[in-house]
Design a protein around this motif. Structure first.
Motif, PDB file in Angstrom:
ATOM      1  N   CYS A 163      -8.021  -2.228  -4.925  1.00 62.97           N
ATOM      2  CA  CYS A 163      -6.381  -1.738  -4.341  1.00 62.97           C
ATOM      3  C   CYS A 163      -5.695  -2.741  -3.099  1.00 62.97           C
ATOM      4  O   CYS A 163      -4.914  -3.636  -2.842  1.00 62.97           O
ATOM      5  N   ASN A 208     -13.082   4.731   0.204  1.00 65.52           N
ATOM      6  CA  ASN A 208     -12.056   6.029  -0.680  1.00 65.52           C
ATOM      7  C   ASN A 208     -12.394   7.225  -1.689  1.00 65.52           C
ATOM      8  O   ASN A 208     -11.398   8.076  -1.939  1.00 65.52           O
ATOM      9  N   CYS A 213      -1.644   5.027   3.274  1.00 62.96           N
ATOM     10  CA  CYS A 213      -2.782   4.763   3.164  1.00 62.96           C
ATOM     11  C   CYS A 213      -3.998   4.296   4.190  1.00 62.96           C
ATOM     12  O   CYS A 213      -3.811   3.580   4.785  1.00 62.96           O
ATOM     13  N   CYS A 245      -7.370   8.428   0.887  1.00 63.26           N
ATOM     14  CA  CYS A 245      -6.218   7.549  -0.079  1.00 63.26           C
ATOM     15  C   CYS A 245      -5.175   8.974  -0.132  1.00 63.26           C
ATOM     16  O   CYS A 245      -6.015   9.784  -1.460  1.00 63.26           O
ATOM     17  N   PRO A 246      -4.053   8.662   0.197  1.00 65.16           N
ATOM     18  CA  PRO A 246      -3.398  10.130  -0.005  1.00 65.16           C
ATOM     19  C   PRO A 246      -3.397  10.007  -1.528  1.00 65.16           C
ATOM     20  O   PRO A 246      -2.711  11.560  -2.111  1.00 65.16           O
ATOM     21  N   LEU A 247      -2.958   9.340  -2.620  1.00 67.67           N
ATOM     22  CA  LEU A 247      -2.485   9.248  -3.976  1.00 67.67           C
ATOM     23  C   LEU A 247      -4.150  10.372  -4.748  1.00 67.67           C
ATOM     24  O   LEU A 247      -4.083  10.727  -5.920  1.00 67.67           O
ATOM     25  N   ALA A 289       0.853  -1.115  -0.399  1.00 69.45           N
ATOM     26  CA  ALA A 289      -0.230  -0.122  -0.503  1.00 69.45           C
ATOM     27  C   ALA A 289       0.371   1.580   0.345  1.00 69.45           C
ATOM     28  O   ALA A 289       1.767   0.989   0.364  1.00 69.45           O
ATOM     29  N   CYS A 290       0.254   2.145  -0.871  1.00 67.51           N
ATOM     30  CA  CYS A 290       1.135   3.678  -0.279  1.00 67.51           C
ATOM     31  C   CYS A 290       1.533   3.854   0.426  1.00 67.51           C
ATOM     32  O   CYS A 290       0.731   3.413   1.471  1.00 67.51           O
ATOM     33  N   GLU A 322      -6.663   2.991   3.203  1.00 65.03           N
ATOM     34  CA  GLU A 322      -7.524   1.464   3.521  1.00 65.03           C
ATOM     35  C   GLU A 322      -6.676   0.513   4.556  1.00 65.03           C
ATOM     36  O   GLU A 322      -7.018  -0.651   4.961  1.00 65.03           O
TER      37      GLU A 322
END
Ligand SMILES: Cc1ncc(C[n+]2csc(CCOP(=O)(O)OP(=O)(O)O)c2C)c(N)n1
Ligand code: SF4
Ligand SMILES: [Mg+2]
Lengths: 426, 336
Positions: B78, B158, B49, B243-245, B45-46, B51
């Motif tokens: 994800c 998200n 994250c 979700c940062p991305l 995961a980023c 999630e």
């Protein structure tokens, strides 16, 4: 025990004897009576320890079966036509995951135009999904194939589709031998999964697989199917020993000793074909039949052996790949290609959307193949006049309207013209 | 009032209950040495994250509640992709992924299998993203609810299809920019008047339990999972997971954003049983939506050139409506 019974009800009884643990039901003609029958057997307690689940779609039906099978239960569902396409994604998924689900397919045409009657378009649409596909010739075989299917599916850990002609078999009343529980139990041991979701022994199932391993995963599926021919034959022989009749196997020969012309077909149409062959043989013609039971895996070797002496092979397809022709014919052409003296192949498309396949028409087309062969696919009983009229009409106007409705209108006008005498017409 | 609600030992600057300040029994699952670590480290995961965080807390709580007798079914998304770059898997529990839109139905099948194979104590959770839940898996979800199948379904919301590169889902808020609601054109970002809030639809199914939760309040999240696991039948929990991305936010702002989503009123936190709302998590003081929106690049077009887009006021109106509809504001002390 012999019973006079509807095909669907007989299948329901026999599937019940296979002790399914999770049955997923969703209505679609012509398979509906099977799941209704099973629901009744569960309700009355004739089938014990079984969850009968009314789902909201075929996609859910097979998805519930996938979950049940992965968690160690013997899972069953049934569908047809649009229902099979609606669950298509799950059909591939079940095979890819190697889950031994058994599904009855009450073979029916696929729309548009919507049509509820029998042909093999549904089974053919998903012939490459990784399921084994067995075609029943009679209702007795339709019932029997389910017992074989569960055994085969679980032995290989591959899902099996039992293809049964809609209406022609599913709705026909026939005398069928329903085996007793002890016989089925002897043939079909309890389900022992090769992979199972179990908190005692946790595993991950359904992970992402990249280019480094995907080919190998697929190859293993291919390998499994390519090495299952002997098992399919053995299970059929064992079935004969236990139940005293022939069902299943790869294919069955009918009047095949030294014949020059061989018909190859799948499903119930073989009954009619056999009658025609009997009649033609009594007239001294050299013709026999290969009734193909196992379509996937495709028994190339067995077919080559059966067809090696033939001069002409007539392939009967109950479905149409509109960009290619008959799917069974395409497959058989590949099998014949490698024979030293490859016979000529003649492809016939029959029975689309439930059109009756008559003995008279078969007589005509079998004779024609021998004396006046055609190129490409021959469409049995095609109404050339109507086609010509519609093509002509289309040429005249850009907005020519929907094809199906136009054909119906032309047919209707022809019927009216036939009823009303010419002199009284305005 | 449940135990969690009585606790007011919030650490400064957060809404996380200070574990050390409460008695052992009330401490959260993650704080205990014997937590199951069901979603263990090493996944892809980023950073930041929401999630991944939400799933770890949710599943460990469910594992404890079931005495580690739990099977998880995962939708594509994800969470599925970042946890199982096989031969590695982060799942220290029986876990299965079938398809994007069928997690609820597969879970139904697993639950049925447990009953017929004589393992009624084995529990089942299904989990998926908002896309897998509110869009493509909605039919299966509603079917599972309607049949009252014995499954706890957890939706990690998200607010978009993140795994495929941030597209709009029916959980994407108005004005948010995604790859399919671009920031250019006359009306930039996602439109108003679309989308759905599935927790409300779940309540309408009158299933035993529905809750919303957030990674901003992990104690509450665990408590809700634990409560859901104490019940049988269809249960649904939707967790707000920044979700940062996809949101264009700093990784270190995940919890802050989740908290602001609650405190603005944009993401109401409540519980419902059998079709009736039974509990609402109150907000001590409402925060203007601007503070939430400004931290995320997906809303950046609303603040171009230092001018505030009039649609910020419409977002505020949505938050205000939630506050009124769910009665989110804490009553002023002493008021009747
Ligand atoms: C039938 C189908 N359609 C589309 C996809 C592509 N797909 C995979 S994951 C995904 C997005 C998942 O979004 P969401 O459920 O919100 O989960 P997230 O990744 O945001 O956690 C999509 C569109 C797919 N796998 N299957
Ligand atoms: S894209 Fe979003 S949801 Fe997906 S792993 Fe990254 S932060 Fe998590
Ligand atoms: Mg999402």
């Amino acid at each position: 025990m012999l019973e006079q019974i509807e095909g669907s009800k007989a299948m329901a009884k026999v599937i019940g004897l296979c002790r399914p643990q999770v049955v997923c039901a969703y209505p679609i003609t012509p398979q509906t009576h099977i799941v209704e029958g099973l629901g009744e057997l569960v309700r009355t307690g004739d089938v014990q320890n079984c969850e009968f689940i009314n789902v909201e779609s075929e996609f859910a039906a097979l998805s519930v079966a996938i979950g049940a099978s992965a968690a160690g239960a013997r899972a069953y569902t049934a569908t047809a036509s649009q229902g099979l396409l609606f669950m298509a994604e799950a059909v591939y998924n079940a095979a890819g995951l190697g889950l031994p689900i058994v599904m009855t397919l009450g073979n029916r045409a696929i729309g548009a135009p919507i049509n509820i009657w029998n042909d093999h378009s549904d089974a053919m649409a998903l012939r490459e999904s990784g399921w084994l596909q067995l075609f029943a010739e009679t209702n007795q075989e339709a019932a029997d194939l389910h017992i074989i299917a569960f055994r085969l599916a679980e032995q290989l850990s591959v899902p099996v589709m039992v293809c049964v002609d809609g209406f022609i078999l599913t709705h026909a009343m026939e005398r069928i031998d329903i085996p007793d529980q002890a016989m089925v139990d002897k043939y079909l041991p309890p389900y022992e999964p090769v992979q199972v979701l179990d908190p005692e022994d946790p595993i991950s199932i359904g992970a992402m697989v990249g280019p480094d391993a995907f080919t190998e995963v697929r190859y293993l599926q291919y390998y499994k199917q390519q090495t299952s021919f002997r098992l399919i034959e053995e299970l059929s022989r064992e079935f004969k020993r236990e139940f005293g009749r022939e069902s299943g196997g790869l294919l069955r020969n009918y009047e095949m000793a030294d014949v020059e012309t061989v018909v190859v077909a799948m499903g119930s149409v073989n009954g009619t074909i056999k009658d025609v062959i009997d009649e033609m043989r009594s007239e001294g013609l050299s013709i026999g039949l290969v009734s193909l039971v196992t379509f996937r895996p495709f028994p190339t070797r067995a077919l080559q052996q059966a067809l090696t002496q033939a001069k002409d092979v007539i392939v009967i397809d109950k479905s149409l790949d509109t960009g290619m022709g008959g799917p069974l014919a395409s497959n058989i052409a590949l099998a014949l290609r490698d024979l030293a003296h490859a016979p000529k192949m003649h492809s016939v498309i029959v029975g689309l959307g439930g059109r009756p396949v008559t003995k008279a028409a078969l007589h005509r087309v079998f004779r024609q193949a021998m004396i006046q062969p055609w190129e490409g696919s021959h469409f049995l009983d095609l109404n050339d006049r109507v086609i010509a009229r519609e093509i002509h009409r289309r040429g005249k106007a850009r907005r020519s309207g929907p094809a199906a409705e136009n054909i119906l209108k032309i047919l209707e006008s022809e019927r009216e013209a036939a009823i009303i005498p010419t002199e009284t017409r305005p | 009032m449940n135990e969690m609600q009585k606790l007011k030992f919030y650490q400064k600057g957060t809404l996380t209950v200070g574990n050390r300040l409460v008695d052992e029994a009330s401490r959260n699952v993650q704080a205990s040495l014997d937590r199951s670590n069901s979603l263990t480290c090493g996944h892809r995961a980023c950073q930041g994250c929401g999630e991944a965080l939400g799933a770890r807390y949710a599943i460990d709580a469910a594992m404890r509640a079931s005495n580690r007798n739990l099977i998880a079914v995962n939708a594509t998304g994800c969470l599925e992709v970042f946890t199982t770059p096989y031969p590695e898997t982060s799942w220290q529990m029986p876990w299965m992924h079938s398809l994007f839109g069928n997690a609820a139905a597969v879970a139904t099948g697993v639950a049925a299998a447990m009953r017929v194979t004589g393992k009624p104590a084995t529990r089942v959770v299904a989990q998926g993203g908002d896309g897998g839940t509110t869009d493509i898996g909605f039919g299966c979800l509603s079917g599972m609810f309607e049949r009252n199948d014995d499954v706890l379904y957890i939706c990690y919301d998200n607010e978009g299809y993140m795994n495929t590169g941030v597209q709009r889902s029916s959980a994407t808020p108005p004005t948010a920019r995604t790859a399919t609601t671009p920031p250019l054109g006359k009306e930039t970002g996602n439109v108003f008047g679309t989308g759905k809030f599935v927790p409300k639809i779940a309540v309408a199914h009158e299933i035993p339990y529905v809750a919303t939760a957030s990674v901003a309040d992990l104690h509450d999240l665990e408590a809700k999972i634990t409560k859901a696991m104490s019940m049988h039948g269809a249960r649904y929990i939707q967790i707000n997971v920044p979700c940062p991305l996809g949101w264009g936010a700093a990784s270190h702002d995940t919890i802050r954003l989740a908290r602001l989503a609650i405190e603005t009123g944009l993401f109401p936190i409540f519980e419902a049983e059998h079709g009736r709302i039974t509990h609402v998590r109150k907000i001590r003081s409402q925060v203007p939506v601007v503070e939430y929106l400004k931290l995320q690049r997906r809303f950046a077009h609303l603040f171009k050139g230092g001018v505030e887009d009039p649609r910020v006021a419409r977002m505020q109106a949505i938050a205000d409506r939630h506050i009124a509809e769910y009665g989110l504001l804490e009553p002023v002390a002493g008021a009747a």
